[in-house]
Design an enzyme around this catalytic site. Structure first.
Site, PDB file in Angstrom:
ATOM      1  N   GLN A  16       0.841  -1.199   0.000  1.00 52.60           N
ATOM      2  CA  GLN A  16       0.000   0.000   0.000  1.00 52.60           C
ATOM      3  C   GLN A  16       0.881   1.256   0.000  1.00 52.60           C
ATOM      4  OE1 GLN A  16      -1.986   0.713   3.727  1.00 52.60           O
ATOM      5  NE2 GLN A  16      -3.633   1.896   2.802  1.00 52.60           N
ATOM      6  N   GLY A  17       0.856   2.019  -1.070  1.00 53.44           N
ATOM      7  CA  GLY A  17       1.672   3.237  -1.163  1.00 53.44           C
ATOM      8  C   GLY A  17       0.817   4.478  -0.971  1.00 53.44           C
ATOM      9  N   SER A  45       0.905   6.574   2.459  1.00 55.58           N
ATOM     10  CA  SER A  45       1.547   7.567   3.334  1.00 55.58           C
ATOM     11  C   SER A  45       2.811   8.143   2.706  1.00 55.58           C
ATOM     12  CB  SER A  45       1.918   6.931   4.670  1.00 55.58           C
ATOM     13  OG  SER A  45       0.790   6.351   5.261  1.00 55.58           O
ATOM     14  N   SER A  66       4.834  -0.899   3.927  1.00 53.70           N
ATOM     15  CA  SER A  66       5.110  -2.204   4.532  1.00 53.70           C
ATOM     16  C   SER A  66       5.115  -3.300   3.470  1.00 53.70           C
ATOM     17  CB  SER A  66       4.065  -2.525   5.595  1.00 53.70           C
ATOM     18  OG  SER A  66       4.127  -1.547   6.599  1.00 53.70           O
ATOM     19  N   GLU A  87     -10.493  -1.280   5.677  1.00 53.19           N
ATOM     20  CA  GLU A  87      -9.334  -1.579   6.507  1.00 53.19           C
ATOM     21  C   GLU A  87      -9.721  -1.594   7.987  1.00 53.19           C
ATOM     22  OE1 GLU A  87      -6.295   1.364   5.905  1.00 53.19           O
ATOM     23  OE2 GLU A  87      -4.757   0.175   6.873  1.00 53.19           O
ATOM     24  N   SER A 132      -5.009   6.678  13.197  1.00 52.25           N
ATOM     25  CA  SER A 132      -4.487   6.581  14.571  1.00 52.25           C
ATOM     26  C   SER A 132      -5.641   6.646  15.582  1.00 52.25           C
ATOM     27  CB  SER A 132      -3.501   7.718  14.842  1.00 52.25           C
ATOM     28  OG  SER A 132      -4.219   8.925  14.960  1.00 52.25           O
ATOM     29  N   ASN A 133      -5.357   6.238  16.807  1.00 49.15           N
ATOM     30  CA  ASN A 133      -6.424   6.229  17.815  1.00 49.15           C
ATOM     31  C   ASN A 133      -6.941   7.636  18.134  1.00 49.15           C
ATOM     32  OD1 ASN A 133      -6.158   3.523  17.735  1.00 49.15           O
ATOM     33  ND2 ASN A 133      -5.834   3.227  19.925  1.00 49.15           N
ATOM     34  N   GLU A 134      -6.072   8.640  17.997  1.00 48.54           N
ATOM     35  CA  GLU A 134      -6.552  10.018  18.202  1.00 48.54           C
ATOM     36  C   GLU A 134      -7.586  10.357  17.117  1.00 48.54           C
ATOM     37  OE1 GLU A 134      -3.325   9.162  18.244  1.00 48.54           O
ATOM     38  OE2 GLU A 134      -2.932   9.457  20.377  1.00 48.54           O
TER      39      GLU A 134
END
Ligand SMILES: Cc1cc2nc3c(=O)[nH]c(=O)nc-3n(C[C@H](O)[C@H](O)[C@H](O)COP(=O)(O)OP(=O)(O)OC[C@H]3O[C@@H](n4cnc5c(N)ncnc54)[C@H](O)[C@@H]3O)c2cc1C
Length: 400
Positions: free
Chosen positions: A126-127, A129, A161, A244, A385-387
């Site tokens: 996955q490209g 970010s 990744s 996702e 993210s969790n935020e």
């Protein structure tokens, strides 16, 4: 809402469990139990076994290889997979690019890619970010300029990744720098063998090579490898990110870790007695089990609501699953490391990567507990993210 499984669902659970017992190769199961990382070949081998059984892509539309299982059965399947324990089919393929292609790809793209995505003959990364474009993904700057029947791509991706294993990459590029930032993005499928791609490893805190930075210099991607329309990539990416988040609670992974911690604690001494008898340890395990049960019930609620509003958008309540699921994955990874005690301090990256023996003085199982605990930090960062999940909950669920 009925939270009890039906007789049919319990029978299904037994069938799945029996299959995993018979079909999961012992070396792969043993590595999963020990917390070792699997090789590319091992992951491909296991996904091929699932594919041959027709179980690699349960959630896909039936005509493209889905099983037609209810959401509850899909949940049971995943839980049994985690508890076996067996590796999950590659998420980039099965949860991300596969469903996105089914929704937005051309017939030709679907026919060519989907079987190879399901069998893992094609490994996708996955490209998305980039430096400066993570949570604020729409700020991405990698540029693609149309050049005849190709796009010419220049820029940098970050945290890509498994790019070092991948045959293909699904990526987002900027095709209209003048438009509002969400409007000028295009979604492409890029063959990783194309000249101009450089993949450099990022070694994470666990000492392992899982993720990368990826540099793109005059990379030529045919226009036929575009997903959907030019400048509409943001819509497809949003659809993908919803997919996702759906599978990210991973209740079975946390359950399996608690079970393993309880078993290991019977063999580890604390103050001359088994750790399993220690009241502090027992209270900690009980608290985790209560939280896991609550998460499981919440998961069933989200599934049940989803089935009643079939075809709707991703439920914002699934942010609770991401949030609590990742916190519990981290808490249970920490629990296993604490059971290992001072033995967790010894490090052996070769063993983590699957070497059959270590040179450690103590218990081999202890060696993977610290790196896996460190690596578990990433689950509260990836997939929103969790935020960010808290922001979604505040706005879309609580209406604040
Ligand atoms: C191990 C690992 C593997 C990854 N694999 C991939 C991959 O394969 N492909 C890919 O494309 N990406 C991948 N990622 C990237 C991942 O999606 C991003 O790291 C994530 O989106 C966060 O972006 P960032 O790192 O730029 O942090 P930032 O977005 O800069 O965030 C920094 C901090 O600020 C907080 N923050 C940001 N915005 C807000 C806000 N609006 N409100 C409140 N808090 C906020 C964040 O929560 C975080 O704590 C991976 C990341 C890791 C760590």
């Amino acid at each position: 809402m009925d939270l009890l499984f039906t007789a049919d669902e319990l029978g299904f659970r037994a069938e799945v469990r029996d299959f995993f017992r018979a079909a999961l190769p012992a070396p792969i199961r043993d590595k999963c139990i020990l917390g070792q990382r699997l090789t590319r070949d091992e992951l491909k081998r296991w996904q091929r076994i699932l594919y041959d059984k027709g179980w690699a892509t349960p959630a896909w539309a039936r005509e493209w290889g889905g099983t037609g299982w209810s959401a509850v059965k899909q949940y049971i399947f995943k839980e049994e997979l985690h508890m076996a324990p067996a590796p999950e089919p590659l998420s980039f393929n099965v949860n991300m690019i596969g469903p996105t292609l089914i929704a937005f790809g051309t017939e030709e793209q679907k026919r060519h890619f989907l079987p190879k995505i399901a069998s893992l003959d094609y490994w996708f990364c996955q490209g998305f970010s980039e430096p400066g474009a993570g949570s604020d993904l729409a700020a991405l700057r990698t540029q693609a300029v149309r050049d005849g029947d190709h796009y010419l791509i220049n820029g940098q991706k970050l945290w890509t990744s498994t790019a070092h294993h991948a045959d293909w990459c699904f990526l987002l590029v900027r095709t209209d720098p003048q438009a509002k930032k969400q409007r000028g993005i295009t979604y492409l499928l890029m063959d990783m063998k194309t000249p101009g791609i450089t993949v450099r490893p990022i070694i994470t805190l666990d000492g392992n090579h899982e993720t990368n930075e990826m540099f793109l210099e005059n990379v030529r991607v045919p226009v036929t490898m575009r997903l959907g329309e030019q400048n509409k990539g943001w819509d497809y990416a949003k659809y993908l990110l919803g997919q996702e988040r759906g599978g990210i609670a991973r209740v079975g992974v946390s359950k399996m870790r608690v079970q393993r911690a309880k078993e290991l604690a019977t063999r580890v001494l604390s103050g001359g007695r088994p750790l399993a008898d220690n009241s502090g340890f027992r209270a900690r395990v009980a608290a985790l089990e209560v939280e896991l049960k609550a998460l499981e019930i919440t998961q069933m609620r989200v599934i049940s609501d989803g089935e009643r509003s079939a075809g709707g958008r991703a439920d914002p309540k699934s942010s609770i699953l991401k949030l609590k699921g990742s916190e519990l994955q981290q808490a249970t990874a920490q629990l296993l490391m604490d059971v290992a005690g001072y033995e967790a301090m010894e490090s052996d990256t070769a063993f983590l990567r699957g070497a059959s023996h270590s040179h450690c003085a103590g218990n081999e199982w202890a060696l993977t507990t610290a790196p896996n605990n460190y690596f578990a930090r990433h689950v509260s960062i990836v997939g929103g993210s969790n935020e960010i999940q808290r922001n979604i909950l505040a706005k879309q669920v609580l209406g604040l």
